[in-house]
Each structure stands twice: as C-alpha cells, then as structure tokens.
Design a protein around this motif. Structure first.
Motif, mmCIF file in Angstrom:
data_model
loop_
_atom_site.group_PDB
_atom_site.id
_atom_site.type_symbol
_atom_site.label_atom_id
_atom_site.label_comp_id
_atom_site.label_asym_id
_atom_site.label_seq_id
_atom_site.Cartn_x
_atom_site.Cartn_y
_atom_site.Cartn_z
ATOM 1 N N ALA A 251 1.153 -6.666 6.482
ATOM 2 C CA ALA A 251 2.379 -6.255 5.804
ATOM 3 C C ALA A 251 3.411 -7.369 5.822
ATOM 4 O O ALA A 251 4.109 -7.608 4.814
ATOM 5 C CB ALA A 251 2.934 -4.991 6.473
ATOM 6 N N GLU A 254 2.369 -9.877 3.235
ATOM 7 C CA GLU A 254 2.631 -9.407 1.874
ATOM 8 C C GLU A 254 4.122 -9.416 1.546
ATOM 9 O O GLU A 254 4.509 -9.748 0.426
ATOM 10 C CB GLU A 254 2.065 -7.990 1.708
ATOM 11 N N ARG A 291 7.582 -6.190 -6.975
ATOM 12 C CA ARG A 291 6.477 -6.260 -6.017
ATOM 13 C C ARG A 291 6.909 -5.758 -4.639
ATOM 14 O O ARG A 291 6.174 -5.023 -3.972
ATOM 15 C CB ARG A 291 5.970 -7.700 -5.905
ATOM 16 N N LEU A 295 5.411 -2.501 -2.721
ATOM 17 C CA LEU A 295 4.830 -2.630 -1.387
ATOM 18 C C LEU A 295 5.522 -1.687 -0.399
ATOM 19 O O LEU A 295 4.859 -1.015 0.402
ATOM 20 C CB LEU A 295 4.939 -4.084 -0.909
ATOM 21 N N ASP A 298 4.406 1.847 -1.027
ATOM 22 C CA ASP A 298 3.053 2.080 -0.508
ATOM 23 C C ASP A 298 3.050 2.188 1.009
ATOM 24 O O ASP A 298 2.330 3.014 1.586
ATOM 25 C CB ASP A 298 2.117 0.963 -0.957
ATOM 26 N N PHE A 407 -4.990 -3.486 2.995
ATOM 27 C CA PHE A 407 -4.851 -4.906 2.656
ATOM 28 C C PHE A 407 -6.200 -5.614 2.550
ATOM 29 O O PHE A 407 -6.321 -6.795 2.850
ATOM 30 C CB PHE A 407 -3.976 -5.638 3.691
ATOM 31 N N ARG A 416 -6.889 -7.310 -7.052
ATOM 32 C CA ARG A 416 -5.678 -6.517 -6.906
ATOM 33 C C ARG A 416 -5.677 -5.356 -7.893
ATOM 34 O O ARG A 416 -6.400 -5.339 -8.894
ATOM 35 C CB ARG A 416 -4.432 -7.369 -7.138
ATOM 36 N N THR A 422 -0.983 -3.989 -4.269
ATOM 37 C CA THR A 422 -0.559 -4.325 -2.905
ATOM 38 C C THR A 422 -1.728 -4.349 -1.935
ATOM 39 O O THR A 422 -1.532 -4.668 -0.773
ATOM 40 C CB THR A 422 0.456 -3.277 -2.403
#
Length: 471
Positions: A251, A254, A291, A295, A298, A407, A416, A422
């Motif tokens: 995380a 990302e 984005r 993320l 999610d 991930f 993706r 994500t």
C-alpha cells in the motif's frame, strides 16, 4: 456469586483435588455403611440362631421330663451371661427362669401357637442395665401341660462390633483421604506441568517475533492436541503478520507512486514554469489524484471486509438485477459485445457490497476482453452464482489462486484493472464473497467463444416464490 468466585480462585489443582477427595470420601462412606450393615445383619442372624438353639435345648428337656425335671441351674446351663431363658406355664406365669431374671415378670407377652415361633427385639433391665435382647418364643408340650420357652440373647455384641468397625473405618479413612488428596494434588500438578511450560512459551512470544513454538509433549492426549493447536494458532498469527506487513509495504508503494508523480510535476512547474504550464499540470494532478482516490477507496473496502465488527445493513438482493445493470453500464461505455444470462437468484446481504464485487469482475473482464463478455446469474441447490467470462488472454494456471491476493501483479497482458487499477479488485471480490458466507474463484473451463478468464462468485441463496421462479 461469591462462592463461585471463591471456587474459581482456588485453581484447577485445588478444585480437582477437592472433588477427588470428596468423591473418595463419599465412596468410602457408602462402602463403610454397606460393610457395617452387612456385619450387623450377619451378627444379628447369629444372635437369633444362638437364642433359637438355646431355646431348643430347653424345649427338648421339657418335652421329656416336664418342668419338674428342670431347675434354675438347668435352664442356665449354657453359662452365658448374655443369654437368659425363661419357661412360662399355660397362664403365662414363670415356671423357671435364668437366675439373672428370676425376680422378673415374664419377659415377653408372646404366646406362640403349636409349631409357631415368635422372634422379637425387646429391652430388658438386667442387673440394673437396660439393653436390647433378641427373644425367641416357642410352644412346647410336655409332662405337666404346655409350656412357652422364651430364650433371649443380648444384642450388645452386635452394637459393640458395629461401633468398633465404624470407628476403625473412620480412623483408616482419615489418613487414606489425606494421602489420596496429596497424591491427586501432585498428579494434577504433574499433568499440568506441560500446560505451564506452554504458558511460559506463549508469554514470551512478542508481536515482533512470532517464531517461537510450543514443545509437543509425548502421546496423543488432550495436552498434546492443545500444544498442536497453539502452534497452529502461532503459525496463523505469523502468517497474518507477514501478510499485514506485505500489505502495508505494498500500500505504501502504491500510494507513493502517484504522490511522487504529483510532487515531481509541482517541482517542475515551480522551478521551470515556462516548460510546464497550468494546462499541462492540471491533467497530471487530476489523473494521479484519481488514482489516489481509487486506491484509498479500495483500501477502505478491504478494511471493511476484514473487520468482523462491521455490520452493514443486509436485505434481500436480486443478483440477476445487478447482473443486468452492470451489463447495461458496460454496453454504454464500450463497444464490446455483452451477453447476459440472468436467471433469478436472490441472496441475503449488502446490495452495495455485492454490486461492487460484480462490478469489479465486469470491469476486469472489460479491460482484457477482445470482443465479447458474458455475465450470468444462476442457482443450483442452495447456492446462487454470478459468473463473468471474457475472450481475453486468460490467467496462467500457476496464477489462478494467487490473483485473489492483494496487490498481485501478473504479466504485462493482465497487469492492472480498468483505468490502471490498484491490484485490489479481485481481493475485494474474495473478501465480499467471504463476508456473505460464500467464495470467489477462477473456473478452469474452456469455451469456444470465451477462451479467456472465467470468474465465479458463489453465495448462499434464498428460496424464491414459485411464481417468480417460473417467470
């Protein structure tokens, strides 16, 4: 409540010892009562037989010679101070008696008939001492008329024997209970020693190091199974901790990517405004902010699926309605051919979460499909299904299990989800399905028109009304 807390505070060893000693004492008391009763019964029969035997001897003499041939000495010929005999005439008056009761009136009013024997227990005062006697009376015919022979024997030996036996059993039971209690206490302590070692081992386990394991005791009893269960629990905790660390690291990675892009764009714009103006900067920031928002959304959804205390409102949800709605949405946003097979399927759950799960599968299929997608809902037995298939490149067999992890990145053809994704879409699908008592998996099937990926959500169904199923 106070008694319960007091008992709980004594500990397992003391409670077990107390219960064992109590049960042993109860068993010993019951056994002692049985032994004493058997002894009393045996001695009682012996006293009765002794009195009967004495009376028979006197009766034989009466039958031969009558009362005139008897004397006090003859009646007391046994010489037993605890046994006395008395002969009564037809009117119930003493004819002759044992010297110990020579001055006493008839010791019984029993008048047996011919061939009859009467056994009684009476209290007699002999030598100023009152005690219980067993009397046996019988009718005898002899010279001088009918006679009643009364033979009495003291029950004091029976009482004394039972008292001495009871005292002896009590004296034996006290040290025996003490020895048994000590043995049980030590045995329970020895049996609980492996548990104490487990406790110390688990107490030393820290949140930063979950590598320690409990030593397995020999055997296959409950303690061994407890140790195996603790080790299994520690394995699960270590696995969960490792997964959590990987999740945090992924995380962070990302989140850092769009933040780095935004930061770099702002630095370039501030230091070289002539090379990157507002018209170029705004699209970059907008794209990366989207984005970030995706993320974060999610991650929040995953947190809710992991949180057992989260209780979203649940209603009856029509999966076929969700399937049709998602198919129509994709038709309006792409040129792909969308096939819909929506059979009535009703489940109980959160409509928002279930819609999110189906949408993730549909968006995943849209991203990798070449020409067509199929979305379907169906039921079988007590299960409801939602399936999404596409004609894209599919997923390699080695990756079909781990694609539901968080991930996870596959090869370039399926890196993706829609709009960059994500890497959490399928993990969210699996989490939502699990929260609703179901599962999500990749189907290993091959169809001519849909050679790509095949995903299925399986949930517990609700029985539909007959008319709705027919429609």
């Amino acid at each position: 409540m106070k008694v319960a807390r007091l008992i709980a505070a004594t500990g397992v060893r003391m409670r077990t010892t107390a219960v064992a000693v109590f049960l042993l004492a109860l068993a010993m008391v019951l056994a002692g009562v049985v032994v004493v009763l058997l002894l009393e019964n045996s001695l009682d029969r012996s006293v009765t037989e002794s009195a009967r035997s004495t009376g028979l001897q006197v009766a034989r003499q009466l039958a031969k010679v009558g009362a005139a041939g008897l004397s006090d000495t003859g009646v007391a010929a046994t010489g037993d101070a605890e046994a006395v005999t008395q002969v009564l005439d037809a009117r119930g008056h003493p004819v002759t008696s044992d010297p110990a009761i020579a001055t006493l009136p008839p010791i019984t009013r029993a008048r047996p008939g011919p061939g009859q024997e009467i056994v009684e227990t009476r209290t007699l005062a002999i030598h100023e001492d009152s005690s219980s006697y067993r009397t046996v009376s019988r009718l005898v015919y002899g010279p001088g008329g009918p006679y009643t022979v009364v033979s009495a024997r003291s029950l004091m030996p029976v009482t004394d024997a039972s008292t001495r036996l009871t005292l002896l059993l009590g004296l034996i039971a006290i040290p025996l209970l003490g020895i048994s209690g000590l043995a049980v206490y030590r045995s329970v302590g020895s049996a609980l020693e492996p548990v104490e070692r487990m406790r110390r081992t688990v107490a030393e386990v820290s949140t930063t190091d979950l590598s320690a394991r409990v030593a397995l005791p020999p055997g296959s009893d409950e303690v061994h199974r407890l140790a195996a269960t603790l080790n299994s629990m520690l394995d699960r905790l270590a696995s969960a901790q490792a997964a959590q660390r990987r999740f945090v690291a992924d995380a962070s990675h990302e989140l850092r990517s769009p933040l780095s892009t935004i930061s770099a764009a702002l630095d370039v714009s501030s230091q070289h405004p002539e090379s990157m103006g507002t018209d170029e900067l705004v699209p970059v920031i907008t794209r990366e902010t989207a984005r970030l928002r995706e993320l974060v959304d999610d991650l929040l959804m995953l947190a809710r699926t992991d949180d057992a205390t989260d209780r979203p409102s649940r209603t009856e949800v029509d999966l076929d309605d969700i399937v049709r709605a998602e198919a129509e949405r994709v038709r309006g946003e792409s040129t792909l051919e969308i096939e819909v097979r929506a059979w009535p399927a009703k489940v109980h759950g959160s409509e928002a979460q279930l819609r999110r799960a189906v949408r993730n599968l549909v968006d995943n299929a849209r991203e990798y499909a070449k020409e067509r997608i199929r979305v379907s809902s169906s039921v079988h037995d007590d299960r409801a299904f939602v399936e999404v298939s596409d004609d894209g490149p599919g997923v390699a067999p080695a990756d079909r299990e781990r694609i539901f992890e968080r991930f996870v990145r596959l090869d370039a053809s399926r890196q993706r989800f829609y709009h960059g994704g994500t890497g959490l879409g399928l993990a969210i699908v699996a989490g939502i399905a699990a929260r609703h008592g179901g599962s999500a998996r990749y189907l290993d099937v091959t169809e001519p028109h849909y050679p790509g990926a095949h995903f299925r959500i399986e949930l517990p169904r609700i029985d539909l009304p007959q008319d709705e199923e027919e429609d």
